[in-house]
Design a protein around this motif. Structure first.
Motif, PDB file in Angstrom:
ATOM      1  N   MET A   1       0.819  -1.198   0.000  1.00 22.91           N
ATOM      2  CA  MET A   1       0.000   0.000   0.000  1.00 22.91           C
ATOM      3  C   MET A   1       0.867   1.267   0.000  1.00 22.91           C
ATOM      4  N   ASN A   2       2.018   1.201   0.699  1.00 18.32           N
ATOM      5  CA  ASN A   2       2.898   2.371   0.751  1.00 18.32           C
ATOM      6  C   ASN A   2       3.443   2.725  -0.619  1.00 18.32           C
ATOM      7  N   TRP A   3       3.740   1.693  -1.440  1.00 20.63           N
ATOM      8  CA  TRP A   3       4.238   1.947  -2.789  1.00 20.63           C
ATOM      9  C   TRP A   3       3.180   2.674  -3.607  1.00 20.63           C
ATOM     10  N   TYR A   4       1.943   2.266  -3.465  1.00 17.32           N
ATOM     11  CA  TYR A   4       0.836   2.871  -4.199  1.00 17.32           C
ATOM     12  C   TYR A   4       0.672   4.335  -3.787  1.00 17.32           C
ATOM     13  N   LEU A   5       0.661   4.580  -2.504  1.00 20.31           N
ATOM     14  CA  LEU A   5       0.493   5.952  -2.008  1.00 20.31           C
ATOM     15  C   LEU A   5       1.666   6.841  -2.392  1.00 20.31           C
ATOM     16  N   ALA A   6       2.871   6.275  -2.412  1.00 20.75           N
ATOM     17  CA  ALA A   6       4.047   7.055  -2.805  1.00 20.75           C
ATOM     18  C   ALA A   6       3.939   7.517  -4.255  1.00 20.75           C
ATOM     19  N   VAL A   7       3.420   6.650  -5.115  1.00 21.91           N
ATOM     20  CA  VAL A   7       3.237   7.032  -6.525  1.00 21.91           C
ATOM     21  C   VAL A   7       2.161   8.109  -6.633  1.00 21.91           C
ATOM     22  N   LEU A   8       1.076   7.965  -5.894  1.00 20.30           N
ATOM     23  CA  LEU A   8       0.004   8.964  -5.949  1.00 20.30           C
ATOM     24  C   LEU A   8       0.485  10.323  -5.438  1.00 20.30           C
ATOM     25  N   LYS A   9       1.334  10.322  -4.415  1.00 21.30           N
ATOM     26  CA  LYS A   9       1.862  11.586  -3.903  1.00 21.30           C
ATOM     27  C   LYS A   9       2.792  12.262  -4.902  1.00 21.30           C
ATOM     28  N   ASN A  10       3.457  11.462  -5.723  1.00 27.86           N
ATOM     29  CA  ASN A  10       4.396  11.985  -6.723  1.00 27.86           C
ATOM     30  C   ASN A  10       3.738  11.915  -8.104  1.00 27.86           C
ATOM     31  N   TYR A  11       2.474  12.290  -8.181  1.00 31.43           N
ATOM     32  CA  TYR A  11       1.673  12.067  -9.388  1.00 31.43           C
ATOM     33  C   TYR A  11       2.117  12.879 -10.599  1.00 31.43           C
ATOM     34  N   VAL A  12       2.847  13.952 -10.415  1.00 28.50           N
ATOM     35  CA  VAL A  12       3.354  14.720 -11.556  1.00 28.50           C
ATOM     36  C   VAL A  12       4.876  14.689 -11.594  1.00 28.50           C
ATOM     37  N   GLY A  13       5.478  13.730 -10.910  1.00 26.73           N
ATOM     38  CA  GLY A  13       6.930  13.603 -10.894  1.00 26.73           C
ATOM     39  C   GLY A  13       7.408  12.773 -12.074  1.00 26.73           C
ATOM     40  N   PHE A  14       7.690  13.443 -13.182  1.00 23.63           N
ATOM     41  CA  PHE A  14       8.122  12.741 -14.381  1.00 23.63           C
ATOM     42  C   PHE A  14       9.640  12.606 -14.445  1.00 23.63           C
ATOM     43  N   SER A  15      10.353  13.286 -13.561  1.00 23.26           N
ATOM     44  CA  SER A  15      11.805  13.174 -13.546  1.00 23.26           C
ATOM     45  C   SER A  15      12.210  12.191 -12.457  1.00 23.26           C
ATOM     46  N   GLY A  16      13.402  11.682 -12.572  1.00 22.76           N
ATOM     47  CA  GLY A  16      13.882  10.714 -11.603  1.00 22.76           C
ATOM     48  C   GLY A  16      13.688   9.292 -12.095  1.00 22.76           C
ATOM     49  N   ARG A  17      13.823   8.359 -11.168  1.00 21.88           N
ATOM     50  CA  ARG A  17      13.782   6.944 -11.512  1.00 21.88           C
ATOM     51  C   ARG A  17      12.846   6.200 -10.570  1.00 21.88           C
ATOM     52  N   ALA A  18      12.257   5.122 -11.061  1.00 23.59           N
ATOM     53  CA  ALA A  18      11.375   4.282 -10.251  1.00 23.59           C
ATOM     54  C   ALA A  18      11.854   2.836 -10.327  1.00 23.59           C
ATOM     55  N   ARG A  19      11.970   2.212  -9.195  1.00 19.65           N
ATOM     56  CA  ARG A  19      12.361   0.807  -9.142  1.00 19.65           C
ATOM     57  C   ARG A  19      11.279  -0.079  -9.725  1.00 19.65           C
ATOM     58  N   ARG A  20      11.684  -1.301 -10.059  1.00 21.22           N
ATOM     59  CA  ARG A  20      10.702  -2.277 -10.540  1.00 21.22           C
ATOM     60  C   ARG A  20       9.617  -2.502  -9.497  1.00 21.22           C
ATOM     61  N   LYS A  21      10.023  -2.605  -8.244  1.00 25.36           N
ATOM     62  CA  LYS A  21       9.066  -2.872  -7.168  1.00 25.36           C
ATOM     63  C   LYS A  21       8.015  -1.771  -7.076  1.00 25.36           C
ATOM     64  N   GLU A  22       8.436  -0.528  -7.170  1.00 23.04           N
ATOM     65  CA  GLU A  22       7.495   0.593  -7.119  1.00 23.04           C
ATOM     66  C   GLU A  22       6.491   0.505  -8.264  1.00 23.04           C
ATOM     67  N   TYR A  23       6.987   0.268  -9.474  1.00 25.07           N
ATOM     68  CA  TYR A  23       6.119   0.193 -10.643  1.00 25.07           C
ATOM     69  C   TYR A  23       5.139  -0.972 -10.539  1.00 25.07           C
ATOM     70  N   TRP A  24       5.651  -2.170 -10.223  1.00 27.64           N
ATOM     71  CA  TRP A  24       4.791  -3.358 -10.225  1.00 27.64           C
ATOM     72  C   TRP A  24       3.823  -3.382  -9.050  1.00 27.64           C
ATOM     73  N   MET A  25       4.203  -2.844  -7.912  1.00 25.00           N
ATOM     74  CA  MET A  25       3.252  -2.762  -6.788  1.00 25.00           C
ATOM     75  C   MET A  25       2.118  -1.792  -7.114  1.00 25.00           C
ATOM     76  N   PHE A  26       2.457  -0.683  -7.741  1.00 20.09           N
ATOM     77  CA  PHE A  26       1.425   0.260  -8.167  1.00 20.09           C
ATOM     78  C   PHE A  26       0.495  -0.395  -9.178  1.00 20.09           C
TER      79      PHE A  26
END
Length: 117
Positions: A1-26
């Motif tokens: 659930m934390n991974w999902y909420l982290a993505v929602l909080k960074n909803y316009v963050g197009f810069s940077g990098r996302a781990r596989r875990k962050e992407y697949w959990m979302f």
């Protein structure tokens, strides 16, 4: 659930990098919510209304996390346009999402694995 909420909080963050875990959990959480909303839509007879509203609500965060995931593999976010090529584009993007990210820093930012540790 934390991974999902982290993505929602960074909803316009197009810069940077996302781990596989962050992407697949979302993605997993989105799938679960879509199935539940589809079931609820059928129960109350709204024929996709709730699912459609949810899909619109998470569209921008989903695009942002996908672009950050592409950045993690060393690719520009423009590679997301491959989705416009029927079947083959989606398969190529799936492979990109499965690949491990580049270790160390790249043009798009610091390695998210070393930041999380």
């Amino acid at each position: 659930m934390n991974w999902y909420l982290a993505v929602l909080k960074n909803y316009v963050g197009f810069s940077g990098r996302a781990r596989r875990k962050e992407y697949w959990m979302f993605t997993l959480f989105n799938l679960i919510v879509a199935i539940v909303l589809g079931f609820v839509d059928n129960l109350i007879g709204t024929t996709g209304l709730l699912g459609g509203i949810y899909a619109l609500a998470v569209l921008l965060p989903a695009i942002a996390v996908t672009i950050r995931r592409l950045h993690d593999t060393g690719r520009a976010g423009w590679w997301l346009l491959l989705i416009l090529i029927p079947i083959i584009g989606a398969l190529v993007l799936l492979v990109f999402m499965i690949l491990e990210g580049k270790s160390g820093n790249n043009d798009y930012g610091n390695d998210p694995k070393t930041q999380a540790a």
